[in-house]
Design a protein around this motif. Structure first.
Motif, PDB file in Angstrom:
ATOM      1  N   ARG A  95       1.035  -1.494  -0.008  1.00  0.00           N
ATOM      2  CA  ARG A  95      -0.410   0.112  -0.171  1.00  0.00           C
ATOM      3  C   ARG A  95       0.754   1.127   0.413  1.00  0.00           C
ATOM      4  N   LEU A  96       1.829   0.996   0.786  1.00  0.00           N
ATOM      5  CA  LEU A  96       2.732   1.903   1.048  1.00  0.00           C
ATOM      6  C   LEU A  96       3.451   2.829  -0.803  1.00  0.00           C
ATOM      7  N   TYR A  97       3.895   1.862  -1.002  1.00  0.00           N
ATOM      8  CA  TYR A  97       4.435   1.799  -2.590  1.00  0.00           C
ATOM      9  C   TYR A  97       3.827   2.674  -3.607  1.00  0.00           C
ATOM     10  N   GLY A  98       2.648   1.742  -3.588  1.00  0.00           N
ATOM     11  CA  GLY A  98       1.495   1.921  -4.578  1.00  0.00           C
ATOM     12  C   GLY A  98       1.341   3.823  -4.605  1.00  0.00           C
ATOM     13  N   GLY A  99       0.585   3.859  -3.142  1.00  0.00           N
ATOM     14  CA  GLY A  99       0.433   4.994  -3.205  1.00  0.00           C
ATOM     15  C   GLY A  99       1.768   5.904  -3.257  1.00  0.00           C
ATOM     16  N   ALA A 100       2.309   5.782  -3.093  1.00  0.00           N
ATOM     17  CA  ALA A 100       3.368   6.807  -3.489  1.00  0.00           C
ATOM     18  C   ALA A 100       4.052   6.699  -4.611  1.00  0.00           C
ATOM     19  N   GLY A 101       3.445   6.137  -5.974  1.00  0.00           N
ATOM     20  CA  GLY A 101       3.770   5.806  -7.309  1.00  0.00           C
ATOM     21  C   GLY A 101       4.971   5.235  -8.142  1.00  0.00           C
ATOM     22  N   TRP A 102       4.863   4.202  -7.325  1.00  0.00           N
ATOM     23  CA  TRP A 102       5.872   2.251  -7.580  1.00  0.00           C
ATOM     24  C   TRP A 102       4.292   2.139  -8.842  1.00  0.00           C
ATOM     25  N   THR A 103       5.419   1.653  -9.657  1.00  0.00           N
ATOM     26  CA  THR A 103       4.942   1.027 -10.229  1.00  0.00           C
ATOM     27  C   THR A 103       4.762  -0.945 -10.222  1.00  0.00           C
ATOM     28  N   ARG A 104       3.415  -1.875  -9.865  1.00  0.00           N
ATOM     29  CA  ARG A 104       4.112  -3.087 -10.131  1.00  0.00           C
ATOM     30  C   ARG A 104       4.434  -3.692 -11.487  1.00  0.00           C
ATOM     31  N   ALA A 105       5.526  -4.408 -11.533  1.00  0.00           N
ATOM     32  CA  ALA A 105       5.630  -4.805 -12.521  1.00  0.00           C
ATOM     33  C   ALA A 105       5.756  -5.872 -12.403  1.00  0.00           C
ATOM     34  N   GLY A 106       5.072  -6.827 -11.843  1.00  0.00           N
ATOM     35  CA  GLY A 106       4.913  -8.749 -11.868  1.00  0.00           C
ATOM     36  C   GLY A 106       5.110  -9.161 -10.311  1.00  0.00           C
ATOM     37  N   VAL A 107       4.618  -9.798  -9.990  1.00  0.00           N
ATOM     38  CA  VAL A 107       5.083 -11.321  -8.903  1.00  0.00           C
ATOM     39  C   VAL A 107       5.867 -12.060  -8.742  1.00  0.00           C
ATOM     40  N   ILE A 108       6.634 -13.368  -8.316  1.00  0.00           N
ATOM     41  CA  ILE A 108       7.179 -14.088  -7.973  1.00  0.00           C
ATOM     42  C   ILE A 108       6.714 -14.720  -7.266  1.00  0.00           C
ATOM     43  N   PRO A 109       6.134 -15.931  -6.973  1.00  0.00           N
ATOM     44  CA  PRO A 109       5.793 -16.780  -6.624  1.00  0.00           C
ATOM     45  C   PRO A 109       6.751 -17.700  -5.970  1.00  0.00           C
ATOM     46  N   ASP A 110       6.277 -18.003  -4.692  1.00  0.00           N
ATOM     47  CA  ASP A 110       6.883 -18.518  -3.260  1.00  0.00           C
ATOM     48  C   ASP A 110       8.815 -18.066  -3.265  1.00  0.00           C
ATOM     49  N   ALA A 125       7.899 -16.150   9.577  1.00  0.00           N
ATOM     50  CA  ALA A 125       7.214 -17.637  10.763  1.00  0.00           C
ATOM     51  C   ALA A 125       8.054 -18.359   9.506  1.00  0.00           C
ATOM     52  N   GLY A 126       8.298 -18.282   8.461  1.00  0.00           N
ATOM     53  CA  GLY A 126       9.141 -19.158   7.780  1.00  0.00           C
ATOM     54  C   GLY A 126       8.462 -19.787   6.226  1.00  0.00           C
ATOM     55  N   GLU A 127       7.220 -19.327   6.084  1.00  0.00           N
ATOM     56  CA  GLU A 127       6.339 -19.961   5.321  1.00  0.00           C
ATOM     57  C   GLU A 127       6.677 -19.117   3.906  1.00  0.00           C
ATOM     58  N   LEU A 128       7.247 -19.984   2.739  1.00  0.00           N
ATOM     59  CA  LEU A 128       6.954 -19.814   1.726  1.00  0.00           C
ATOM     60  C   LEU A 128       5.943 -18.414   1.316  1.00  0.00           C
ATOM     61  N   ARG A 129       6.382 -17.819   0.585  1.00  0.00           N
ATOM     62  CA  ARG A 129       5.273 -15.909   0.416  1.00  0.00           C
ATOM     63  C   ARG A 129       5.357 -16.107  -1.445  1.00  0.00           C
ATOM     64  N   PRO A 130       4.875 -15.419  -2.050  1.00  0.00           N
ATOM     65  CA  PRO A 130       4.913 -14.531  -2.933  1.00  0.00           C
ATOM     66  C   PRO A 130       5.888 -13.107  -3.138  1.00  0.00           C
ATOM     67  N   THR A 131       6.512 -12.316  -3.688  1.00  0.00           N
ATOM     68  CA  THR A 131       6.913 -10.390  -3.298  1.00  0.00           C
ATOM     69  C   THR A 131       6.482 -10.297  -5.061  1.00  0.00           C
ATOM     70  N   THR A 132       6.640  -8.639  -4.405  1.00  0.00           N
ATOM     71  CA  THR A 132       5.799  -8.300  -5.751  1.00  0.00           C
ATOM     72  C   THR A 132       7.109  -7.359  -5.635  1.00  0.00           C
ATOM     73  N   LEU A 133       7.271  -6.891  -7.420  1.00  0.00           N
ATOM     74  CA  LEU A 133       8.337  -6.135  -7.808  1.00  0.00           C
ATOM     75  C   LEU A 133       7.459  -5.069  -8.328  1.00  0.00           C
ATOM     76  N   TYR A 134       8.565  -3.898  -7.788  1.00  0.00           N
ATOM     77  CA  TYR A 134       8.070  -2.488  -8.150  1.00  0.00           C
ATOM     78  C   TYR A 134       9.295  -2.005  -8.919  1.00  0.00           C
ATOM     79  N   TYR A 135       8.590  -0.938  -9.755  1.00  0.00           N
ATOM     80  CA  TYR A 135       9.574   0.105  -9.736  1.00  0.00           C
ATOM     81  C   TYR A 135       9.110   1.628  -9.738  1.00  0.00           C
ATOM     82  N   LYS A 136      10.166   2.602 -10.541  1.00  0.00           N
ATOM     83  CA  LYS A 136       9.438   4.365 -10.175  1.00  0.00           C
ATOM     84  C   LYS A 136      10.751   4.728 -10.880  1.00  0.00           C
TER      85      LYS A 136
END
Length: 177
Positions: free
Chosen positions: A136-151, A157-168
């Motif tokens: 929410r912080l990055y999106g609200g500050a004008g960063w562009t979502r480039a995509g998501v990488i799963p796991d 807690a040790g659980e694999l999570r996706p990450t979202t790449l942003y650029y500005k």
């Protein structure tokens, strides 16, 4: 709230409070590359390892201070390859749980962006845990979502999570570093 860019000596002088901030961030559930519970000695060691990069100009670190301790930090990592001197990676934007909700994250982000512009950086990039408050912080500050990488990485807690790449993209001139 005072925000200061730290040189190598200042970083080493403040390593204990920066380590406390890292421990609080990880133990509070933020995915910044470590597993909970965060070992304080490991946090101290991690920050000490950053000093050489700061001294070499490959890493810029800012710390926000509430008058008693560091309650926030943000860094810019500068690539060392000639074809990438126009860009930098925003890393380790952290705000202590006691200081959240008052705009400090956005302020630190703005300081890093302005410093990047001043250094001639025209492109910033970062990754953050998908569906985290940071998105929410990055999106609200004008960063562009480039995509998501799963796991991509384990959360605290040790659980694999996706990450979202942003650029500005930043308005700047040729790199001056």
């Amino acid at each position: 709230m005072n925000v200061t860019r730290l040189d190598e000596v200042q970083l080493l002088d403040r390593v204990d409070e920066l380590a406390d901030l890292l421990v609080d961030t990880v133990d509070g559930g933020a995915s910044v590359g470590f597993l909970a519970p965060m070992d304080r000695a490991a946090a101290v060691g991690w920050w000490k390892e950053r000093a050489d990069a700061v001294a070499a100009g490959c890493l810029a670190v800012w710390a926000a201070d509430n008058g008693h301790r560091a309650v926030g930090t943000v860094s810019l990592a500068f690539p060392d390859k000639p074809n990438s001197r126009h860009r930098a990676e925003l890393v380790k934007l952290m705000v202590h749980r006691d200081a959240r909700g008052h705009g400090l994250g956005r302020r630190l982000l703005g300081i890093a962006e302005e410093a990047a512009r001043t250094a001639g950086i025209t492109l910033l990039h970062l990754d953050t845990e998908t569906d985290s408050p940071a998105e929410r912080l990055y999106g609200g500050a004008g960063w562009t979502r480039a995509g998501v990488i799963p796991d991509y990485a384990a959360d605290p807690a040790g659980e694999l999570r996706p990450t979202t790449l942003y650029y500005k993209r930043l308005g700047a001139t040729a790199p001056t570093r």
